[in-house]
Design a protein around this motif. Structure first.
Motif, PDB file in Angstrom:
ATOM      1  N   ILE A 224      65.679  17.973  58.208  1.00 38.16           N
ATOM      2  CA  ILE A 224      64.935  18.399  59.280  1.00 38.16           C
ATOM      3  C   ILE A 224      63.552  17.760  58.778  1.00 38.16           C
ATOM      4  CG2 ILE A 224      64.063  20.348  60.320  1.00 38.16           C
ATOM      5  CD1 ILE A 224      66.169  21.836  59.588  1.00 38.16           C
ATOM      6  N   GLY A 225      62.911  18.065  57.614  1.00 38.11           N
ATOM      7  CA  GLY A 225      61.723  17.586  57.082  1.00 38.11           C
ATOM      8  C   GLY A 225      61.391  16.123  57.438  1.00 38.11           C
ATOM      9  N   LYS A 226      62.348  15.343  56.961  1.00 42.39           N
ATOM     10  CA  LYS A 226      62.129  13.922  57.116  1.00 42.39           C
ATOM     11  C   LYS A 226      62.452  13.055  58.415  1.00 42.39           C
ATOM     12  CE  LYS A 226      62.236  13.224  52.143  1.00 42.39           C
ATOM     13  NZ  LYS A 226      62.925  13.441  50.867  1.00 42.39           N
ATOM     14  N   ASN A 227      63.393  13.685  59.268  1.00 40.32           N
ATOM     15  CA  ASN A 227      63.401  13.402  60.393  1.00 40.32           C
ATOM     16  C   ASN A 227      64.438  14.157  61.355  1.00 40.32           C
ATOM     17  OD1 ASN A 227      64.298  11.875  62.581  1.00 40.32           O
ATOM     18  ND2 ASN A 227      65.158  10.162  61.813  1.00 40.32           N
ATOM     19  N   PRO A 228      63.528  15.073  61.929  1.00 41.32           N
ATOM     20  CA  PRO A 228      64.316  16.260  62.735  1.00 41.32           C
ATOM     21  C   PRO A 228      65.157  15.694  63.803  1.00 41.32           C
ATOM     22  CG  PRO A 228      61.850  16.209  63.257  1.00 41.32           C
ATOM     23  CD  PRO A 228      62.121  15.234  62.053  1.00 41.32           C
ATOM     24  N   ARG A 229      64.908  14.560  64.363  1.00 44.31           N
ATOM     25  CA  ARG A 229      65.763  14.137  65.355  1.00 44.31           C
ATOM     26  C   ARG A 229      67.195  13.788  64.706  1.00 44.31           C
ATOM     27  NH1 ARG A 229      64.141   9.656  69.202  1.00 44.31           N
ATOM     28  NH2 ARG A 229      66.112   9.729  70.014  1.00 44.31           N
ATOM     29  N   ALA A 230      67.123  13.059  63.603  1.00 47.24           N
ATOM     30  CA  ALA A 230      68.501  12.893  63.074  1.00 47.24           C
ATOM     31  C   ALA A 230      69.064  14.161  62.711  1.00 47.24           C
ATOM     32  CB  ALA A 230      68.209  12.036  61.636  1.00 47.24           C
TER      33      ALA A 230
ATOM     34  N   SER C 345      72.183   5.039  69.708  1.00 46.70           N
ATOM     35  CA  SER C 345      71.598   3.565  70.020  1.00 46.70           C
ATOM     36  C   SER C 345      70.411   3.276  69.113  1.00 46.70           C
ATOM     37  CB  SER C 345      71.058   3.537  71.419  1.00 46.70           C
ATOM     38  OG  SER C 345      69.936   4.614  71.454  1.00 46.70           O
ATOM     39  N   ASP C 346      69.836   4.380  68.488  1.00 44.29           N
ATOM     40  CA  ASP C 346      68.554   3.986  67.701  1.00 44.29           C
ATOM     41  C   ASP C 346      68.658   4.518  66.261  1.00 44.29           C
ATOM     42  OD1 ASP C 346      66.003   3.893  66.548  1.00 44.29           O
ATOM     43  OD2 ASP C 346      65.017   4.313  68.524  1.00 44.29           O
ATOM     44  N   ARG C 347      69.082   3.371  65.638  1.00 49.82           N
ATOM     45  CA  ARG C 347      69.394   3.552  64.044  1.00 49.82           C
ATOM     46  C   ARG C 347      68.172   4.582  63.339  1.00 49.82           C
ATOM     47  NH1 ARG C 347      69.737  -2.473  64.227  1.00 49.82           N
ATOM     48  NH2 ARG C 347      67.789  -2.932  63.587  1.00 49.82           N
ATOM     49  N   GLY C 348      66.873   3.993  63.511  1.00 43.67           N
ATOM     50  CA  GLY C 348      66.029   4.523  63.019  1.00 43.67           C
ATOM     51  C   GLY C 348      65.588   6.010  63.328  1.00 43.67           C
ATOM     52  N   THR C 352      69.449   7.680  61.005  1.00 45.48           N
ATOM     53  CA  THR C 352      69.275   7.762  59.659  1.00 45.48           C
ATOM     54  C   THR C 352      68.069   8.469  59.301  1.00 45.48           C
ATOM     55  OG1 THR C 352      67.950   5.721  59.650  1.00 45.48           O
ATOM     56  CG2 THR C 352      70.481   5.645  59.217  1.00 45.48           C
ATOM     57  N   VAL C 353      68.116   9.004  58.109  1.00 50.80           N
ATOM     58  CA  VAL C 353      66.787   9.635  57.757  1.00 50.80           C
ATOM     59  C   VAL C 353      66.370   8.495  56.657  1.00 50.80           C
ATOM     60  CG1 VAL C 353      65.581  11.435  56.639  1.00 50.80           C
ATOM     61  CG2 VAL C 353      67.858  11.796  57.996  1.00 50.80           C
ATOM     62  N   GLY C 354      65.374   7.857  57.223  1.00 50.18           N
ATOM     63  CA  GLY C 354      64.599   6.563  56.252  1.00 50.18           C
ATOM     64  C   GLY C 354      64.223   7.140  54.952  1.00 50.18           C
ATOM     65  N   ASP C 355      63.651   8.261  54.734  1.00 51.23           N
ATOM     66  CA  ASP C 355      63.289   8.537  53.336  1.00 51.23           C
ATOM     67  C   ASP C 355      64.334   9.546  52.574  1.00 51.23           C
ATOM     68  OD1 ASP C 355      60.510   7.625  53.218  1.00 51.23           O
ATOM     69  OD2 ASP C 355      60.002   9.224  54.958  1.00 51.23           O
ATOM     70  N   MET C 356      65.615   9.299  52.960  1.00 47.07           N
ATOM     71  CA  MET C 356      66.502   9.835  52.011  1.00 47.07           C
ATOM     72  C   MET C 356      67.559   8.494  51.729  1.00 47.07           C
ATOM     73  SD  MET C 356      67.555  13.539  53.953  1.00 47.07           S
ATOM     74  CE  MET C 356      68.837  14.094  52.684  1.00 47.07           C
ATOM     75  N   SER C 357      68.188   8.847  50.762  1.00 39.13           N
ATOM     76  CA  SER C 357      68.935   7.748  49.996  1.00 39.13           C
ATOM     77  C   SER C 357      70.266   7.317  51.022  1.00 39.13           C
ATOM     78  CB  SER C 357      69.482   8.176  48.511  1.00 39.13           C
ATOM     79  OG  SER C 357      70.533   8.973  48.769  1.00 39.13           O
ATOM     80  N   VAL C 358      70.577   5.979  50.587  1.00 35.77           N
ATOM     81  CA  VAL C 358      71.857   5.663  51.425  1.00 35.77           C
ATOM     82  C   VAL C 358      73.271   6.585  51.128  1.00 35.77           C
ATOM     83  CG1 VAL C 358      73.256   3.593  51.572  1.00 35.77           C
ATOM     84  CG2 VAL C 358      70.930   3.165  50.950  1.00 35.77           C
ATOM     85  N   GLY C 359      73.018   7.050  49.925  1.00 33.30           N
ATOM     86  CA  GLY C 359      74.313   7.767  49.611  1.00 33.30           C
ATOM     87  C   GLY C 359      74.150   9.276  50.582  1.00 33.30           C
ATOM     88  N   GLN C 401      73.308   3.176  45.723  1.00 33.16           N
ATOM     89  CA  GLN C 401      73.171   4.146  46.767  1.00 33.16           C
ATOM     90  C   GLN C 401      71.932   5.176  46.851  1.00 33.16           C
ATOM     91  OE1 GLN C 401      75.671   7.765  46.169  1.00 33.16           O
ATOM     92  NE2 GLN C 401      76.928   6.476  45.295  1.00 33.16           N
ATOM     93  N   ASN C 402      71.129   5.013  45.581  1.00 30.13           N
ATOM     94  CA  ASN C 402      69.918   5.957  45.428  1.00 30.13           C
ATOM     95  C   ASN C 402      68.993   5.228  46.251  1.00 30.13           C
ATOM     96  OD1 ASN C 402      71.346   7.831  43.784  1.00 30.13           O
ATOM     97  ND2 ASN C 402      70.883   6.582  42.182  1.00 30.13           N
ATOM     98  N   THR C 403      68.885   4.162  46.887  1.00 33.53           N
ATOM     99  CA  THR C 403      67.724   3.326  47.535  1.00 33.53           C
ATOM    100  C   THR C 403      67.676   4.010  48.907  1.00 33.53           C
ATOM    101  OG1 THR C 403      68.510   1.426  46.430  1.00 33.53           O
ATOM    102  CG2 THR C 403      67.036   1.175  48.212  1.00 33.53           C
ATOM    103  N   CYS C 404      66.173   4.336  49.113  1.00 34.79           N
ATOM    104  CA  CYS C 404      66.034   4.835  50.370  1.00 34.79           C
ATOM    105  C   CYS C 404      66.583   3.910  51.320  1.00 34.79           C
ATOM    106  CB  CYS C 404      64.504   5.124  50.562  1.00 34.79           C
ATOM    107  SG  CYS C 404      64.076   6.513  49.974  1.00 34.79           S
ATOM    108  N   VAL C 405      67.177   4.518  52.523  1.00 36.40           N
ATOM    109  CA  VAL C 405      67.674   3.741  53.603  1.00 36.40           C
ATOM    110  C   VAL C 405      66.557   2.770  54.228  1.00 36.40           C
ATOM    111  CG1 VAL C 405      68.366   3.939  56.017  1.00 36.40           C
ATOM    112  CG2 VAL C 405      69.806   5.175  54.267  1.00 36.40           C
TER     113      VAL C 405
END
Ligand SMILES: Nc1ncnc2c1ncn2[C@@H]1O[C@H](COP(=O)(O)OP(=O)(O)OP(=O)(O)O)[C@@H](O)[C@H]1O
Ligand SMILES: [Mg+2]
Lengths: 352, 364, 513
Positions: A224-230, C345-348, C352-359, C401-405
């Motif tokens: 939620i903190g990093k992307n609430p929509r996701a 439709s919008d992956r970003g 996904t949560v860009g600041d979290m890891s791939v895993g 898998q620890n890399t941020c998405v």
């Protein structure tokens, strides 16, 4: 020529260590300049501050005592901050904790004395949680901006506490303040000035760390903190979690308030709004919302405070100088965090 | 996380350095000056309560010269910081410690119990210990005299009083003021507003403005700012000062008189007795007879013959022939609180929580 | 038109290398662009195309190598520096500020802007330019309110406003409908006719053939081929990129539908701001083992249809059944529990949560299940094993898998979403533009994957703008126009013309009741 702040391509690990170090040195130098300008020796002043904070067992104990409520408020607001919910109402939640325990101690006479303390702590927690729940609910239900509501609710809480200790709950004799709690219901001291609240605070650190980093709920808060929509798209209810996080955040700040009241003032009185809630915001921020890091930050900030107090005595410096020095240490440290992700760049003026 | 570890290591390194330096510091020498600690709730620059205390401290410094060394701490909040401040003073070698605000008393008692070899002096409270005294002055006597002057000068007989907190001290002072006023003008009324502050210039000014808007023409106050008085004077109304001589500060004769403290008169003997070992715990409440309090010079706007009347009353009190809370007293709901011929005991004065007749307002 | 005869290239990059933690994104890459020329930069997902271009515009700094602009050594440290050299870039992910107006976005970051900009003059200039290039946008419109196609127009306006002479276009048509792509391509042609030069990154082979003079192919950060466009076929290009032949044909079992999985009955979704509803009395059915394609120009209700089914948008009227259970007002979580997966439709912004890891991103659908957590506690070891498995099966290119998405290449972010959703599919898969941003190889793999899900008996709702893709993958195609279903056709019984007519809304066919 001019300077610009440019984002770094990658986060640099060595910078994460170097920059706080450099910031710290910068702040010492800044402080030294101010001290020199007021004709006092920086070395003496810094050593006085250190002695004031850690100079003997007693001073060290005081620093810890000061760090306990700071740590707890930092943990409390930190939970809300994870959701990018800017709870700056910790001060009010803390005050409600103090009100809650006073209420139990003063009016729940039907309880056996040994029950007063635990029940008082719980009631303080609940009141803090309820007070934090209000802005949480307003935000979840009608997207009312939380910075304003939490801030305003602080003043309502402080005003209400004032009304209680000046008017409604005032001790029959004497000046301001409610009657003193029965001595058996005080928080016991475990090492000199250090009271058993220390264990509660440390246990809380571990519990929160586990909750935030190991559980599904922590994972959801992170989303939620990093992307609430996701997060919503993955089935995480943002409304429920905002309210839940605020209840927990408020409960912790409330517990800080009731604990500190049972440990130190033993009554509701002036000084209940000591700013722990506000300083907690700095702690949470500087610790990067990490529970374990909060312990260190809380000690550093508490030491700055207890250390600065000794400047008046050791150096005969005015009280305001202590505050200036505290600010000078904090500022570069806070500013320094920017440079972990950004770098300074010199732009040459183009010929025109 | 890592950066904090580094910070901590750095701190520890510096700490050890400091400790190393600390060892070198020798034990106190025999002919060191006698150390006196003073804790103020505000800054002496406030021109109010702490300022007057500091005048007392300065009087003591002048009296003892280099035989004493004073360590001051200002702006000490009424929480754990107060205990820390006192302990630091003990650590710094202070033999006697003064603290000037009510809510310090719990913390002072706690520190006093742990440091029996040091004397503690608490101003405005009621707690004591074999090594801790409390002291205060009978300011209500001065308030009575200022009330006389206020009623004399008020065309309407409507007086205003900005109350700080509803503590017995404030209530007592206000009652003294009211009794003095009604002794001169039996129809006079005293309207109260509470600010619940000791020092908040803008709020306290607002309180005065609210009263002035009701047609009140003399403003008295219990807070540490000159703002209420300034607000009155700006409108051409009268003001009664407190703590410092407001007429000196505002430079306007509409400030009729100020009620002031002489803290030095208590502090000097106390320090002296501590130095020669004759110090004794007491609950001290000094009045005119001890010169703990005094009136500032009265404004020339007040007729000379009335000034003489006030001075005569002052002499009467100083000689112990009469005091403010003697005789029949009715509260402002009409209940008789004290019968004619009775003299109020100190204990009753110290817990006073009702207003005398003529006061418009409630204690709660 | 053979500019190679002019000796000085406008852009010359020499032996450029760029290293990121765990990857060598560019390895001694050299590149030359001549005036008036279009260079197509190709390569599979994560080959290093965007990275190379980001260094040209000063977003990243090369570890080694040098850049010459118009023959002169250039030290490009920031986007402003590159702007001053006349270089402009349209990025793969949008770079507009959502809550600001078009005009504000266009002047944002200009270096020689006065402290208080004269907005009126700026707006007139924007209007002038938009007429010249046929790029209708209202300078006062807020970016939020614009469609993806309009936003892309703003990006181009930004370039021309700033007087860019060297255009860098990173998959500009990936998010556009075929129609919008055609318009965009016209504009780009016009700009080229004015003597500008361009580097064009795309995964669409027809665009390469249509536009470019020269092709350069990267693989794993290295240049593997440079040739004249005239000399190659789409098939050659695909081969160069992935190093193997792309079959462009898919295996599938014969159509054998089971019971009804999803039933949408007269669903209407009101639009609180607009005059016509997002969805207007939409009805459709998908059976197990069936792929229903949704065709239509973007913005005709497709995304609202998927969001109302997944519980993200409230349903104003009508009913939705999953496995014959009414789910019209279910929460997103209830829908997930019912076994529905959703590729947004919008992956970003959503996927996904860009600041979290791939895993962690890969686990976001299954973290509630025993596969990843136990009694509310997440088992890191389970998560690691699970994520590693998906990374392998879906060929996601990431250091670990620890890399941020957010540090993955655009196509690999898309693959992360695909992997998670396809893997977790429990009966119904809703896929919106699933091949967006994928290279030819990955596109083929995804299509094949969708079909094997169908063969396993899953129901699939596939939203796409490419008729070709739908015809290749779907069993039936529904066409949407202005929030309504214009018709549902069996793939084998329809053709491109009929579908095209339905998409334009000018139908002779009556809409199904
Ligand atoms: N800021 C960054 N930090 C770490 N790694 C990065 C960063 N940017 C790119 N990379 C890595 O560099 C490699 C090349 O990425 P790049 O975005 O250039 O690929 P691409 O060719 O544009 O692919 P796509 O077709 O998917 O857009 C990838 O492995 C990616 O993970
Ligand atoms: Mg890319």
């Amino acid at each position: 020529m001019r300077l610009a702040v440019v984002k770094r391509d990658t986060k640099s690990k060595s910078m994460a260590v170097l920059i706080p170090l450099i910031s710290f040195i910068v702040s010492l130098i800044l402080g030294a300049i101010v001290l020199l300008a007021s004709k006092s020796s920086p070395l003496q002043a810094y050593s006085a501050m250190l002695k004031g904070a850690f100079g003997n067992a007693r001073r060290f104990q005081y620093t810890i005592v000061e760090a306990i409520p700071l740590l707890m408020c930092g943990l409390g607001v930190g939970i809300a901050f994870r959701l990018k919910f800017w709870n700056i109402g910790a001060e009010g939640q803390y005050v409600w904790g103090a009100i809650g325990i006073t209420w139990v101690m003063q009016f729940w006479k039907f309880l056996p004395t040994f029950m007063l303390l635990p029940i008082g702590l719980v009631v303080g927690m609940l009141l803090g949680a309820a007070w934090a729940g209000i802005p949480g609910f307003l935000k979840a239900q009608w997207s009312v901006d939380e910075t304003l509501t939490t801030l305003m609710l602080n003043y309502v809480a402080i005003g209400f506490a004032e009304y209680l200790y000046i008017n409604a709950w005032k001790a029959p004799y004497g000046n301001m303040g409610t009657p003193e709690f029965p001595e058996e219901a005080w928080l016991t001291q475990v090492w000199g000035k250090v009271h058993s609240g220390l264990f509660i605070a440390l246990a809380l650190v571990v519990i929160l760390w586990f909750l935030l980093y190991k559980t599904r709920w922590g994972f959801e808060l992170n989303m939620i903190g990093k992307n609430p929509r996701a997060a919503r798209y993955q089935g995480v209810s943002i409304k429920t979690n905002i309210v839940l996080a605020m209840l927990i955040s408020g409960a912790i700040c409330g517990l800080a308030g009731s604990m500190n009241t049972a440990a130190i003032a033993h009554r509701l009185t002036k000084g209940v709004d000591s700013g722990y809630g506000f300083t907690g915001i700095i702690i949470a921020w500087m610790a990067g919302l990490h529970p374990f890091a909060s312990i260190l930050v809380a000690i550093v900030i508490a030491a700055l405070k207890t250390g600065a107090e000794s400047l008046q005595i050791a150096m005969k410096l005015p009280e305001s100088m202590g505050e200036v020095l505290q600010g000078l240490v904090l500022l570069p440290l806070l500013a320094g965090t920017i440079f972990i992700e950004h770098r300074l760049k010199i732009i040459k003026q183009e010929a025109q | 996380m890592k950066k904090l570890l580094v910070l901590l290591v750095l701190l520890l390194a510096i700490t050890s350095l400091v400790f190393a330096q600390g060892v070198k510091e020798a034990a106190p020498k025999a002919d060191e000056p006698f150390k006196v600690g003073i804790i103020y709730i505000s800054s002496p620059g406030d021109m109010g309560y702490s300022y007057m205390h500091d005048q007392g401290t300065k009087a003591a410094e002048a009296y003892f010269g280099n035989k004493i060394e004073v360590i001051r701490m200002e702006n000490v909040p009424e929480n754990d910081s107060a205990a820390r401040a006192m302990e630091q003073m003990v650590d710094a070698g202070c033999k006697i410690i003064f603290a000037n605000s009510y809510n310090y008393q719990d913390y002072m008692l706690q520190v006093a119990k742990e440091n029996p070899e040091v004397y503690f002096e608490h101003c405005s409270g009621y707690l004591d210990n074999p090594n801790m005294s409390n002291y205060f002055g009978r300011m209500y006597q001065m308030r009575y005299l200022s009330g006389m002057i206020a009623a004399k000068m008020s065309p309407t007989g409507k007086l205003g009083y900005i109350g700080a907190f509803n503590t017995p001290e404030v209530v007592r002072g206000l009652n003294g003021f009211a009794l003095g006023a009604r002794a001169v003008n039996p129809k006079a009324t005293i309207t109260v507003v509470w600010t619940n502050t000791w020092y908040d210039p803008s709020l306290e000014r607002q309180g005065a403005v609210a009263l002035l808007n009701q047609g009140i023409d003399v403003i008295a106050q219990h807070q540490d700012t000159t703002e209420p008085a300034k607000a009155a004077v700006e409108r051409g109304k009268y003001a009664i000062g407190y703590n410092a001589d407001f007429r000196d500060i505002i430079k306007d004769d509409h400030v009729l008189v100020s009620t002031m403290w002489n803290w030095g008169n208590y502090m000097i003997p106390s320090i002296e007795s501590a130095m020669n070992g004759t110090w004794k715990s007491q609950s001290y409440w000094g009045g005119l007879e001890d010169d703990m309090i005094h009136l500032s010079p009265i404004s020339p706007l007040v007729p000379k013959d009335f000034q003489a009347k006030v001075m005569a009353k002052q002499d009467e009190i100083a000689q112990g022939k009469w005091d403010v809370f003697w005789g029949e007293l009715k509260d402002n709901t009409g209940v008789i609180r004290q019968k004619a011929g009775e003299k109020m005991a100190d204990a009753k004065m110290l817990t006073m929580d009702w207003f005398v007749e003529g006061v418009i307002g409630t204690v709660k | 038109m053979n500019q190679q005869t002019l000796l000085t290239p406008v852009v010359r990059m020499e032996h450029i290398s760029k290293h990121f933690p765990g990857v060598l994104a560019n390895d001694q890459v050299s590149l030359e662009l001549y005036p008036g020329q279009v260079l197509a930069l190709l390569g599979e997902n994560g080959a290093g195309k965007s990275t190379l271009m980001n260094m040209l515009v000063g977003l990243y700094r090369p570890d080694s190598g040098s850049i010459y602009i118009r023959g002169e050594l250039a030290d490009i440290q920031s986007p402003q520096d590159s702007m001053a050299l006349g270089i402009g870039m349209i990025h793969q992910e949008f770079m507009l500020v959502g809550n600001m107006t078009v005009a504000e976005n266009i002047i944002l970051g200009l270096r020689d802007l006065p402290f208080v900009p004269k907005l009126d003059e700026i707006k007139t200039k924007i209007t002038e330019l938009s007429q010249r290039y046929n790029l209708q946008v209202d300078p006062d419109a807020v970016i939020h309110d614009l469609s993806v196609g309009e936003q892309q127009r703003v990006e181009i306006l930004k370039l021309v406003y700033r007087g860019a002479e060297i255009l860098i276009l990173d998959e500009p048509t990936a998010v556009l409908t075929p129609g919008e792509s055609r318009d965009l391509n016209k504009i780009i042609k016009k700009m080229l006719n004015e003597g500008k030069s361009a580097i064009f990154i795309t995964h669409k082979m027809d665009e390469v053939i249509e536009f470019s003079h020269k092709v350069q192919v990267l693989r794993r950060g290295k240049t593997v081929n440079i040739c004249d466009t005239k000399e190659v076929t789409p098939r050659d290009l695909a081969n160069m990129m992935v190093g193997r032949d792309i079959l462009f044909s898919l295996d599938r079992c014969p159509f054998n539908p089971g019971g009804v999985k999803l039933k949408v009955e007269h669903v209407t979704v009101n639009n609180p701001l607009g005059s016509r509803p997002f969805l207007d009395d939409v009805s459709l059915e998908i059976h197990q083992g069936e792929i229903l394609g949704i065709a239509g120009v973007a913005g005709n209700g497709q995304s609202q249809l998927t969001e109302v089914i997944t519980g993200l948008l409230p349903c104003s009227a009508g009913k939705i059944y999953i496995d014959n259970k009414e789910m019209s007002h279910a929460t997103p979580l209830q829908i997930i529990r019912a076994g529905v997966s959703h590729i947004p439709s919008d992956r970003g912004a959503m996927g996904t949560v860009g600041d979290m890891s791939v895993g962690e991103n890969l686990s976001m659908k299954k973290y509630r299940t025993k596969e990843i957590s136990q009694g509310g506690i997440i088992k890191r070891s389970f998560m690691r094993a699970f994520a590693d498995k998906l990374i392998k099966t879906f060929v996601i290119k990431t250091p670990d898998q620890n890399t941020c998405v957010k540090f993955l290449s655009g196509g690999n972010i898309q693959k992360t979403v695909l992997a998670r959703e396809i893997d977790s599919c429990g009966g119904l898969l809703i896929a919106v533009y699933p091949s967006r941003g994928l290279d030819v190889g990955a596109t083929e793999a995804v299509r094949q994957n969708l079909i094997s899900q169908r063969d396993k008996g899953n129901a699939i709702l596939l939203v796409s703008e490419e008729l070709e893709e739908l015809q290749m993958v779907a069993d039936k195609i529904a066409v949407m126009f202005e929030g309504r279903i214009m018709g549902i056709k069996d793939v084998k019984e329809t053709n491109t013309e009929e579908l095209g007519l339905l998409m334009a809304g000018t139908t002779t066919v009556r809409r199904d009741a």
